[in-house]
Design a protein around this motif. Structure first.
Motif, PDB file in Angstrom:
ATOM      1  N   GLY A 106      54.757  57.128  38.608  1.00 39.47           N
ATOM      2  CA  GLY A 106      53.921  57.452  37.599  1.00 39.47           C
ATOM      3  C   GLY A 106      52.852  56.746  37.450  1.00 39.47           C
ATOM      4  O   GLY A 106      52.734  55.601  38.046  1.00 39.47           O
ATOM      5  N   GLY A 107      52.059  56.843  36.494  1.00 36.49           N
ATOM      6  CA  GLY A 107      50.729  56.204  36.288  1.00 36.49           C
ATOM      7  C   GLY A 107      50.901  54.738  35.909  1.00 36.49           C
ATOM      8  O   GLY A 107      50.159  53.769  36.129  1.00 36.49           O
ATOM      9  N   PHE A 108      51.768  54.676  35.033  1.00 40.26           N
ATOM     10  CA  PHE A 108      52.254  53.108  34.337  1.00 40.26           C
ATOM     11  C   PHE A 108      52.493  52.328  35.334  1.00 40.26           C
ATOM     12  O   PHE A 108      52.095  51.244  35.626  1.00 40.26           O
ATOM     13  N   VAL A 109      53.657  52.567  36.257  1.00 43.72           N
ATOM     14  CA  VAL A 109      54.261  51.631  37.245  1.00 43.72           C
ATOM     15  C   VAL A 109      53.215  51.618  38.295  1.00 43.72           C
ATOM     16  O   VAL A 109      52.872  50.593  38.725  1.00 43.72           O
ATOM     17  N   GLY A 110      52.696  52.650  38.921  1.00 40.29           N
ATOM     18  CA  GLY A 110      51.551  52.381  39.787  1.00 40.29           C
ATOM     19  C   GLY A 110      50.314  51.630  39.343  1.00 40.29           C
ATOM     20  O   GLY A 110      50.127  50.821  39.959  1.00 40.29           O
ATOM     21  N   GLY A 111      49.866  51.812  38.082  1.00 42.76           N
ATOM     22  CA  GLY A 111      48.904  50.805  37.738  1.00 42.76           C
ATOM     23  C   GLY A 111      49.557  49.226  37.591  1.00 42.76           C
ATOM     24  O   GLY A 111      48.479  48.352  37.990  1.00 42.76           O
ATOM     25  N   LEU A 112      50.821  48.985  37.190  1.00 42.98           N
ATOM     26  CA  LEU A 112      51.194  47.752  37.365  1.00 42.98           C
ATOM     27  C   LEU A 112      51.253  47.208  38.754  1.00 42.98           C
ATOM     28  O   LEU A 112      50.877  46.050  38.882  1.00 42.98           O
ATOM     29  N   ILE A 113      51.756  47.938  39.627  1.00 44.50           N
ATOM     30  CA  ILE A 113      51.813  47.658  40.983  1.00 44.50           C
ATOM     31  C   ILE A 113      50.162  47.337  41.474  1.00 44.50           C
ATOM     32  O   ILE A 113      50.264  46.291  42.149  1.00 44.50           O
ATOM     33  N   ALA A 114      49.442  47.849  41.347  1.00 43.75           N
ATOM     34  CA  ALA A 114      47.955  47.757  41.753  1.00 43.75           C
ATOM     35  C   ALA A 114      47.510  46.705  41.427  1.00 43.75           C
ATOM     36  O   ALA A 114      46.664  45.745  41.527  1.00 43.75           O
ATOM     37  N   ALA A 115      47.958  46.388  39.582  1.00 40.69           N
ATOM     38  CA  ALA A 115      47.132  45.150  39.401  1.00 40.69           C
ATOM     39  C   ALA A 115      47.919  43.665  39.777  1.00 40.69           C
ATOM     40  O   ALA A 115      47.290  42.890  39.777  1.00 40.69           O
ATOM     41  N   LEU A 116      49.047  44.031  40.044  1.00 43.23           N
ATOM     42  CA  LEU A 116      49.623  42.793  40.791  1.00 43.23           C
ATOM     43  C   LEU A 116      48.843  42.733  42.086  1.00 43.23           C
ATOM     44  O   LEU A 116      49.019  41.421  42.291  1.00 43.23           O
ATOM     45  N   GLY A 117      48.750  43.782  42.834  1.00 42.39           N
ATOM     46  CA  GLY A 117      47.904  43.500  44.170  1.00 42.39           C
ATOM     47  C   GLY A 117      46.716  42.809  43.959  1.00 42.39           C
ATOM     48  O   GLY A 117      46.350  41.645  44.621  1.00 42.39           O
ATOM     49  N   PHE A 118      45.975  42.802  42.989  1.00 47.27           N
ATOM     50  CA  PHE A 118      44.771  42.385  42.571  1.00 47.27           C
ATOM     51  C   PHE A 118      45.224  40.721  42.324  1.00 47.27           C
ATOM     52  O   PHE A 118      44.212  39.915  42.384  1.00 47.27           O
ATOM     53  N   ALA A 119      46.082  40.773  41.513  1.00 48.93           N
ATOM     54  CA  ALA A 119      46.436  39.501  40.700  1.00 48.93           C
ATOM     55  C   ALA A 119      46.807  38.643  41.997  1.00 48.93           C
ATOM     56  O   ALA A 119      46.414  37.352  42.048  1.00 48.93           O
ATOM     57  N   LEU A 120      47.484  39.014  43.057  1.00 46.95           N
ATOM     58  CA  LEU A 120      47.756  38.107  44.220  1.00 46.95           C
ATOM     59  C   LEU A 120      46.683  37.818  44.973  1.00 46.95           C
ATOM     60  O   LEU A 120      46.332  36.657  45.314  1.00 46.95           O
ATOM     61  N   LEU A 121      45.593  38.571  44.796  1.00 47.02           N
ATOM     62  CA  LEU A 121      44.311  38.053  45.553  1.00 47.02           C
ATOM     63  C   LEU A 121      43.653  37.120  44.751  1.00 47.02           C
ATOM     64  O   LEU A 121      43.257  36.183  45.286  1.00 47.02           O
ATOM     65  N   ALA A 122      43.800  37.156  43.572  1.00 48.29           N
ATOM     66  CA  ALA A 122      43.242  36.077  42.627  1.00 48.29           C
ATOM     67  C   ALA A 122      43.826  34.964  42.766  1.00 48.29           C
ATOM     68  O   ALA A 122      43.380  33.743  42.562  1.00 48.29           O
ATOM     69  N   GLY A 127      42.983  48.193  34.494  1.00 48.09           N
ATOM     70  CA  GLY A 127      42.002  47.497  33.761  1.00 48.09           C
ATOM     71  C   GLY A 127      42.355  46.634  32.805  1.00 48.09           C
ATOM     72  O   GLY A 127      41.991  45.456  32.680  1.00 48.09           O
ATOM     73  N   GLY A 128      43.284  47.041  31.881  1.00 51.11           N
ATOM     74  CA  GLY A 128      43.905  46.181  30.789  1.00 51.11           C
ATOM     75  C   GLY A 128      44.700  44.850  31.468  1.00 51.11           C
ATOM     76  O   GLY A 128      44.134  43.721  30.857  1.00 51.11           O
ATOM     77  N   VAL A 129      45.674  45.008  32.362  1.00 48.59           N
ATOM     78  CA  VAL A 129      46.210  43.909  32.890  1.00 48.59           C
ATOM     79  C   VAL A 129      45.060  42.909  33.482  1.00 48.59           C
ATOM     80  O   VAL A 129      44.991  41.613  33.271  1.00 48.59           O
ATOM     81  N   LEU A 130      44.257  43.443  34.388  1.00 47.21           N
ATOM     82  CA  LEU A 130      43.412  42.512  35.102  1.00 47.21           C
ATOM     83  C   LEU A 130      42.214  41.759  34.249  1.00 47.21           C
ATOM     84  O   LEU A 130      41.882  41.034  34.534  1.00 47.21           O
ATOM     85  N   CYS A 131      42.029  42.530  33.242  1.00 46.53           N
ATOM     86  CA  CYS A 131      40.576  41.987  32.503  1.00 46.53           C
ATOM     87  C   CYS A 131      41.348  40.627  31.733  1.00 46.53           C
ATOM     88  O   CYS A 131      40.767  39.784  31.617  1.00 46.53           O
ATOM     89  N   LEU A 132      42.871  40.541  31.418  1.00 41.38           N
ATOM     90  CA  LEU A 132      43.231  39.287  30.755  1.00 41.38           C
ATOM     91  C   LEU A 132      43.577  38.290  31.954  1.00 41.38           C
ATOM     92  O   LEU A 132      43.171  37.324  31.705  1.00 41.38           O
ATOM     93  N   ILE A 133      44.149  38.726  33.147  1.00 41.82           N
ATOM     94  CA  ILE A 133      44.406  37.810  34.233  1.00 41.82           C
ATOM     95  C   ILE A 133      43.294  37.283  34.605  1.00 41.82           C
ATOM     96  O   ILE A 133      43.254  35.969  34.691  1.00 41.82           O
ATOM     97  N   PHE A 134      42.258  38.108  34.959  1.00 42.19           N
ATOM     98  CA  PHE A 134      41.222  37.565  35.595  1.00 42.19           C
ATOM     99  C   PHE A 134      40.353  36.467  34.553  1.00 42.19           C
ATOM    100  O   PHE A 134      40.175  35.300  35.091  1.00 42.19           O
ATOM    101  N   ARG A 135      40.217  36.789  33.349  1.00 39.10           N
ATOM    102  CA  ARG A 135      39.748  35.972  32.433  1.00 39.10           C
ATOM    103  C   ARG A 135      40.626  34.497  32.216  1.00 39.10           C
ATOM    104  O   ARG A 135      39.849  33.451  32.330  1.00 39.10           O
TER     105      ARG A 135
END
Lengths: 134, 773
Positions: A33-49, A119-127
């Protein structure tokens, strides 16, 4: 940063994005679903960061996370309007049958959730990690 | 036009007042006075119908699900009030236009906007038939009163008085609201007409005592009755036109209005009448003493207003037709003379810049017409024939004598009325004709706008006194009948013959004359009695206010000390205590059942891992290590979900856990180096205790929850229909995006906004300009 980690991170990033999209779209019938999918995608970007730096992850995301969050919210909101027009009931979903696949405004709604979570997870992690990098 | 439109017209007037003032300039008062005047005429059309014994009721649906209708009722009593509100409102608007002539036009607009808004609120309160609607307008009068008292917001005294009046009347409003809710709960309706019809049912209810007390407290705060008598004199910080309107003629009478309205409902409640008589008498005595002691022109009038309100409350407490007529007659005559006197006081103070009666004298040379109006109005206040004040005082005494009350309330009434005579003499003779402290120059003379109000009201007092029958038949009779609940044949007469009432009136005038003569001595003596006045003033209010603020400061110091760890501990401890109380007090007994065959080997292994992670977390000195150990617990939990057939939960748990570690690590790295991010032994002990408590309570809650048989109807329904109606086999997801999609939309909106707020806060240090090295 170990060279193995930074090299593999690119690969993992792509893999996680693919998995997240898979999770998003299969969510209606299988676990996901959208929620888990979003979390996994956010993890991917966090990994890059983590493996490179926040700037790399920001470039990969292309849009600003807050804008992504707004877009998701807007999308979820818009997905309710067709039902308002046809049944006078907000968020009563429309469906279209393509072969054995049911696609409808519920999918749009889920994509909205997906974007809000990323967006929500990443705006915090990036910052947070930007501050650490400096 | 139907009468309820008057409220909308007043609101429209309030909306245009400010822009209108910038166009109209000095003519604003005259033009804007048309608004209340037109409303007055609209309402006046109904006098004939209402005097014929009809009651008009209109209603339209407002909140049907709660049984709240926008219902309005026009009977004799509400018509009398509505006419007073709009009639005096017209004169106040005129007067305010002239009073603010030297101020910027914006100020006039702002003031008149508030006055008209207040008028709309007043009309709504007296016309509303639905108690909830009435309450909404009632609170609006408190709010507009707050704005008007604090109109000169640059003065500390005005701000303090405004807050005091808001706290007292607003708090009283909440008490009243509780009473209204109880009435609605008991009778299942908020319609006043229906409450009136079913009053027997209400009186028989076990809640009647509470309801009566709540309604009385609401009324007492609004009408400044003991022990809430202190706010009204302080409210004189308002500009004088507002004092004349709100704090003498209209708003403060709302409490009286409410009590009078409910008098018919509560008539059979034993102590209701007695309480009103006692409280009214106490208020009268205190206010009479304070009126003799006060030295400000407006302050003296304000104290006499409190005394008048006490008289009204006492009259409502008395039973019978005469008491109803006396109440209505006194409301009318008091509104006329008191508003006129406030107008005169306003003119005198504004023209001289001097507010103390002891430093005013000989103003008749400069303000001759105002002086005449003041004399006329005070003669009515003193209750001398042929003024309407005389008639209403005769009725007051008759109402007391026809009730089987003992001598004390009569004595109180005589003394207080004598003080009123004294006050009337002092405020009309001293400032205008007294030789001592002669004023030698004034800032401005009389203008038509300043004269219209006091002259009209003062002459109305004598006209009604001379021809009492017309107004008796048209207004007082219907109003008294509405109060009494059955038609009264009113003979509102100037001459009653040689009655005991006339004798009492003579007595009152004689004592009053003595007070006028010896005012200086009495005043000086009373001003020395500091102890007594500390008791009668607003010290109690100050104590309560200080205590509340002190408690707020103290709890803020404890709870908001700036340490995030403290906040988290407080939140968790609260949750633990709340859950524990709910568990112990809840209807289901705590039972922990161990189902058979749960302890499979894989599960036991994972549980051991979880426990190991938890113990390691508690023992960890470094925060980073603790974080990693928490991660172990989290991932182990995900495995437990997986083993128990909840792949959705497991998936989400893993993703959330991973992100949590990443996020918290970043937060830890950002923290200022605090002894290598470690905890002391005592901190660890406290954290361990909290964590154990939290885990224990949750364990008991979950265990006893699974012991209760689950109602599976919803789950079955979703399971059966999810594919047929929403084309999805993953029930959880279908619920999220379809069945309960609007909840999800709300949740993601909350997540988004909360995140944006956190993100904005995190920007802080980075946004700071960097210092170049």
């Amino acid at each position: 940063m170990s060279i193995i980690f930074s090299t593999m991170s690119r690969l993992f990033f792509v893999l996680m994005l693919v998995v997240s999209l898979y999770m998003l779209f299969r969510g209606h019938n299988e676990p996901g679903g959208g929620f888990v999918g979003g979390l996994i995608a956010a993890l991917g970007f966090a990994l890059l960061a983590l493996a490179h730096d926040v700037a790399t992850a920001r470039r990969a995301l292309m849009v600003h996370p807050v804008a992504l969050m707004g877009a998701g919210l807007l999308l979820a909101f818009l997905s309710g309007l067709p039902g308002l027009l046809s049944d006078r009931s907000f968020l009563t979903h429309w469906w279209a049958e393509i072969g054995s696949l049911h696609l409808g405004t519920a999918t749009t709604f889920d994509i909205g959730v997906y974007f809000v979570v990323i967006g929500g997870v990443l705006c915090l992690i990036f910052r947070l990690y930007e501050e650490v990098d400096q | 036009m139907s009468f309820e439109w008057s409220i909308l017209m007043a609101l429209a007037g309030a909306a245009i007042a400010r822009p209108a003032a910038t166009y109209l300039g000095s003519r604003t008062g005259w033009v804007m006075a048309l608004v209340p005047f037109v409303i007055f005429l609209t309402l006046f059309q109904h006098v004939g119908t209402i005097a014929g014994g009809e009651t008009l009721i209109v209603q339209s649906s407002w909140v049907p699900s709660l049984g709240i209708d926008l219902a309005f009722r026009l009977d004799g009593f509400s018509l009398l009030f509505a006419l007073l509100i709009t009639g005096i409102g017209t004169l106040v608007t005129l007067y305010a236009g002239a009073y603010f002539a030297d101020k910027p036009h914006r100020e006039i607009g702002r003031f008149l906007g508030l006055i008209l808004l207040f008028m709309a609120a007043m009309l709504g309160t007296v016309l509303a038939d639905n108690l909830i609607v009435m309450f909404v307008f009632w609170e609006l009068t408190s709010l507009t009163s707050f704005m008007l008292i604090g109109f000169d917001a640059h003065k500390a005294e005005a701000r303090k008085a405004a807050i005091q009046s808001l706290l007292v009347t607003g708090g009283g409003g909440l008490v009243l609201f509780a009473g209204i809710l109880l009435i609605g709960m008991e009778l299942g309706t908020f319609s006043f007409t229906e409450v009136l019809a079913r009053s027997g049912e209400l009186v028989a209810s076990p809640w009647i005592g509470t309801i009566v007390v709540l309604v009385m407290v609401g009324a007492f705060t609004k009408s400044a009755q003991f022990p809430f008598h202190f706010w009204l004199p302080n409210a004189m910080a308002a500009p004088t036109p507002a004092s004349a309107y709100l704090h003498s003629a209209t708003m403060v009478k709302l409490g009286v209005f409410l009590l009078a309205r409910f008098d018919a409902v509560f008539a059979d409640v034993p102590a209701f009448g007695t309480t009103l008589v006692v409280i009214g008498s106490i208020t009268m005595m205190i206010a009479a003493l304070q009126a003799l002691r006060a030295e400000g022109f407006k302050a003296v009038l304000a104290q006499s207003t409190v005394a008048s309100l006490g008289i009204l409350v006492m009259l409502i407490g008395l039973a019978g037709e005469v008491a109803a007529v006396a109440t209505v007659g006194f409301i009318l005559s008091h509104a006329f003379y008191k508003a006129a006197l406030f107008f005169c006081a306003g003119t005198a103070i504004h023209a001289t810049g001097e507010a103390s009666l002891r430093r005013l004298g000989g103003l008749a040379r400069f303000l001759p017409v105002t002086a005449v109006a003041a004399i006329l109005a005070s003669l009515s206040m003193a209750g001398l024939p042929p003024f309407v004040g005389f008639i209403s005082k005769e009725y007051l005494f008759e109402a007391q004598l026809t009730n089987d009350w003992n001598i004390i309330p009569i004595a109180v009434a005589v003394i207080v009325n004598a003080v009123m005579v004294g006050v009337a003499g002092v405020v009309s003779i001293r400032p205008f004709y007294f030789k001592a402290h002669r004023v030698t120059a004034v800032k401005h003379g009389e203008t038509p706008g300043l004269l219209a109000g006091p002259l009209l009201l003062a002459s109305a007092g004598i006209l009604i006194g001379l021809f009492p029958n017309a107004i008796g038949q048209a207004l007082i009779g219907p109003a008294a009948s509405a109060l009494h609940g059955s038609p009264i044949d009113v003979s509102f007469q100037l001459w009653h013959g040689l009655t005991p009432m006339l004798f009492l009136s003579f007595l009152v005038v004689a004592i009053g004359a003595a007070i006028v003569v010896y005012w200086d001595a009495i005043h000086a003596y009373l001003r020395d009695q500091h102890g007594l006045y500390r008791l009668l003033g607003d010290r109690g209010y100050q104590r309560v206010l200080d205590a509340v603020l002190g408690a707020a400061r103290g709890s803020t110091r404890i709870l908001q000390n700036g340490d995030q760890r403290r906040y988290t501990s407080v939140v968790i401890a609260t949750v633990v205590i709340g859950l524990a109380i709910a568990l112990v007090a809840g209807p289901a007994p705590i039972s922990i059942a161990f189902p058979e065959g749960v302890l499979r080997l894989p599960l036991v292994l994972v549980l051991v891992l979880t426990a190991a992670g938890a113990i390691a977390t508690v023992r960890a000195r470094s925060l980073i290590a603790g974080l990693v150990c928490v991660g172990i617990v989290g991932f182990a939990l995900a495995v437990i979900f997986m083993l128990n057939g909840a792949p959705d939960l497991a998936l989400t748990q893993i993703a959330v856990e991973t992100l949590l570690v990443i996020l918290l690590t970043a937060v830890l790295l950002r923290l200022p180096a605090r002894q290598k991010h470690s905890r002391t032994s005592s901190e660890r002990r406290r954290d361990a205790m909290l964590a154990t408590g939290f885990g224990g309570v949750i364990f008991i809650a979950v265990a006893s929850m699974s012991a209760i048989p689950i109602d599976l109807r919803l789950s079955d329904y979703f399971g059966e229909t999810s594919y047929l109606e929403a084309y999805g086999r993953n029930v959880v997801n279908v619920i999220l995006v379809d069945y309960r999609a609007i909840d999800t939309l709300g949740e993601i909106a909350v997540v988004a906004f909360a995140t944006i707020a956190a993100w904005a806060l995190l920007r802080g240090p980075a946004a700071k300009p960097r210092i170049k090295e």
